[in-house]
Design a protein around this motif. Structure first.
Motif, PDB file in Angstrom:
ATOM      1  N   SER A 181       0.844  -1.192   0.000  1.00 61.35           N
ATOM      2  CA  SER A 181       0.000   0.000   0.000  1.00 61.35           C
ATOM      3  C   SER A 181       0.877   1.238   0.000  1.00 61.35           C
ATOM      4  CB  SER A 181      -0.899   0.029   1.239  1.00 61.35           C
ATOM      5  OG  SER A 181      -1.747  -1.091   1.289  1.00 61.35           O
ATOM      6  N   CYS A 182       0.353   2.293  -0.566  1.00 57.20           N
ATOM      7  CA  CYS A 182       1.048   3.582  -0.570  1.00 57.20           C
ATOM      8  C   CYS A 182       0.009   4.650  -0.265  1.00 57.20           C
ATOM      9  CB  CYS A 182       1.706   3.823  -1.918  1.00 57.20           C
ATOM     10  SG  CYS A 182       2.394   5.477  -2.122  1.00 57.20           S
ATOM     11  N   ALA A 183       0.101   5.209   0.923  1.00 63.04           N
ATOM     12  CA  ALA A 183      -0.827   6.257   1.346  1.00 63.04           C
ATOM     13  C   ALA A 183      -0.266   7.613   0.964  1.00 63.04           C
ATOM     14  CB  ALA A 183      -1.053   6.172   2.849  1.00 63.04           C
ATOM     15  N   ALA A 184      -1.065   8.384   0.244  1.00 68.34           N
ATOM     16  CA  ALA A 184      -0.631   9.683  -0.260  1.00 68.34           C
ATOM     17  C   ALA A 184      -1.322  10.809   0.480  1.00 68.34           C
ATOM     18  CB  ALA A 184      -0.936   9.779  -1.750  1.00 68.34           C
ATOM     19  N   SER A 185      -0.620  11.928   0.621  1.00 71.84           N
ATOM     20  CA  SER A 185      -1.203  13.116   1.239  1.00 71.84           C
ATOM     21  C   SER A 185      -0.477  14.352   0.736  1.00 71.84           C
ATOM     22  CB  SER A 185      -1.124  13.030   2.766  1.00 71.84           C
ATOM     23  OG  SER A 185       0.219  12.959   3.197  1.00 71.84           O
ATOM     24  N   GLY A 186      -1.122  15.495   0.896  1.00 72.17           N
ATOM     25  CA  GLY A 186      -0.494  16.760   0.548  1.00 72.17           C
ATOM     26  C   GLY A 186      -0.676  17.218  -0.882  1.00 72.17           C
ATOM     27  N   ASP A 215      -7.494   3.698  -4.666  1.00 73.51           N
ATOM     28  CA  ASP A 215      -8.725   4.043  -3.959  1.00 73.51           C
ATOM     29  C   ASP A 215      -8.677   5.534  -3.677  1.00 73.51           C
ATOM     30  OD1 ASP A 215     -10.727   4.515  -2.071  1.00 73.51           O
ATOM     31  OD2 ASP A 215     -10.494   2.573  -1.118  1.00 73.51           O
ATOM     32  N   HIS A 216      -9.496   6.292  -4.392  1.00 73.12           N
ATOM     33  CA  HIS A 216      -9.446   7.746  -4.242  1.00 73.12           C
ATOM     34  C   HIS A 216      -9.980   8.192  -2.888  1.00 73.12           C
ATOM     35  CE1 HIS A 216      -9.195   8.571  -8.844  1.00 73.12           C
ATOM     36  NE2 HIS A 216      -8.100   8.044  -8.342  1.00 73.12           N
ATOM     37  N   ALA A 217     -10.935   7.466  -2.345  1.00 75.87           N
ATOM     38  CA  ALA A 217     -11.486   7.839  -1.044  1.00 75.87           C
ATOM     39  C   ALA A 217     -10.423   7.740   0.049  1.00 75.87           C
ATOM     40  CB  ALA A 217     -12.669   6.950  -0.695  1.00 75.87           C
ATOM     41  N   LYS A 218      -9.485   6.827  -0.128  1.00 71.72           N
ATOM     42  CA  LYS A 218      -8.421   6.636   0.862  1.00 71.72           C
ATOM     43  C   LYS A 218      -7.092   7.242   0.417  1.00 71.72           C
ATOM     44  CE  LYS A 218     -10.363   2.336   2.696  1.00 71.72           C
ATOM     45  NZ  LYS A 218     -10.125   0.890   2.980  1.00 71.72           N
ATOM     46  N   SER A 219      -7.060   7.827  -0.771  1.00 75.66           N
ATOM     47  CA  SER A 219      -5.818   8.386  -1.327  1.00 75.66           C
ATOM     48  C   SER A 219      -4.687   7.361  -1.227  1.00 75.66           C
ATOM     49  CB  SER A 219      -5.426   9.674  -0.600  1.00 75.66           C
ATOM     50  OG  SER A 219      -6.361  10.691  -0.834  1.00 75.66           O
ATOM     51  N   THR A 220      -4.981   6.169  -1.663  1.00 72.04           N
ATOM     52  CA  THR A 220      -4.038   5.062  -1.532  1.00 72.04           C
ATOM     53  C   THR A 220      -3.936   4.305  -2.851  1.00 72.04           C
ATOM     54  OG1 THR A 220      -4.501   4.815   0.829  1.00 72.04           O
ATOM     55  CG2 THR A 220      -3.509   2.930  -0.278  1.00 72.04           C
ATOM     56  N   VAL A 221      -2.730   3.920  -3.186  1.00 76.72           N
ATOM     57  CA  VAL A 221      -2.479   3.073  -4.354  1.00 76.72           C
ATOM     58  C   VAL A 221      -1.908   1.750  -3.848  1.00 76.72           C
ATOM     59  CG1 VAL A 221      -0.193   4.087  -4.756  1.00 76.72           C
ATOM     60  CG2 VAL A 221      -1.403   2.941  -6.634  1.00 76.72           C
TER      61      VAL A 221
END
Length: 125
Positions: free
Chosen positions: A21-26, A73-79
């Motif tokens: 998983s890769c959680a994105a932010s910013g 998953d755009h709702a979780k900003s995760t790839v």
């Protein structure tokens, strides 16, 4: 600020599966293609795959085609990177990265501007 945080790496036997998983932010996650790369000891960082901004298009390196699958998953900003039928030669540090644009034409590491810290995947024979 842009942050990418990978997780899910570990030790697995050959033939097994892992999901990274890769959680994105910013940043506006849904505007960018996202890629996965890997780097084995003593080797160059190599392209694994990329997913378009919408998730509707993907592209993979020949070495992983049919075994690895990228989703988002755009709702979780995760790839995600689903890795199946793992082989010892898949052992590497895996990185997610943000592409400079939104489609799947970004196959080169120089076409990515932000990177995660990486997660180790080790496949035992």
């Amino acid at each position: 600020q842009v942050q990418l945080v990978e997780s899910g790496g570990g030790l697995v036997q050959a033939g097994g599966s892992l999901r990274l998983s890769c959680a994105a932010s910013g940043f506006t996650f849904s505007s960018y293609a996202m890629g996965w790369f890997r780097q084995a000891p003593g080797k160059e960082r190599e392209f694994v795959g990329v997913i378009s901004w919408s998730g509707g298009s993907t592209s993979y390196a020949d070495s992983v085609k049919g075994r690895f699958f990228i989703s988002r998953d755009h709702a979780k900003s995760t790839v995600y990177l689903q890795m199946n039928s793992l082989k010892p030669e898949d052992t590497a540090v895996y990185y997610c990265a943000r592409a400079l644009g939104s489609d799947t034409h970004y196959l080169n590491k120089y076409q990515y501007d932000y990177w995660g810290q990486g997660t180790q995947v080790t496949v035992s024979s």
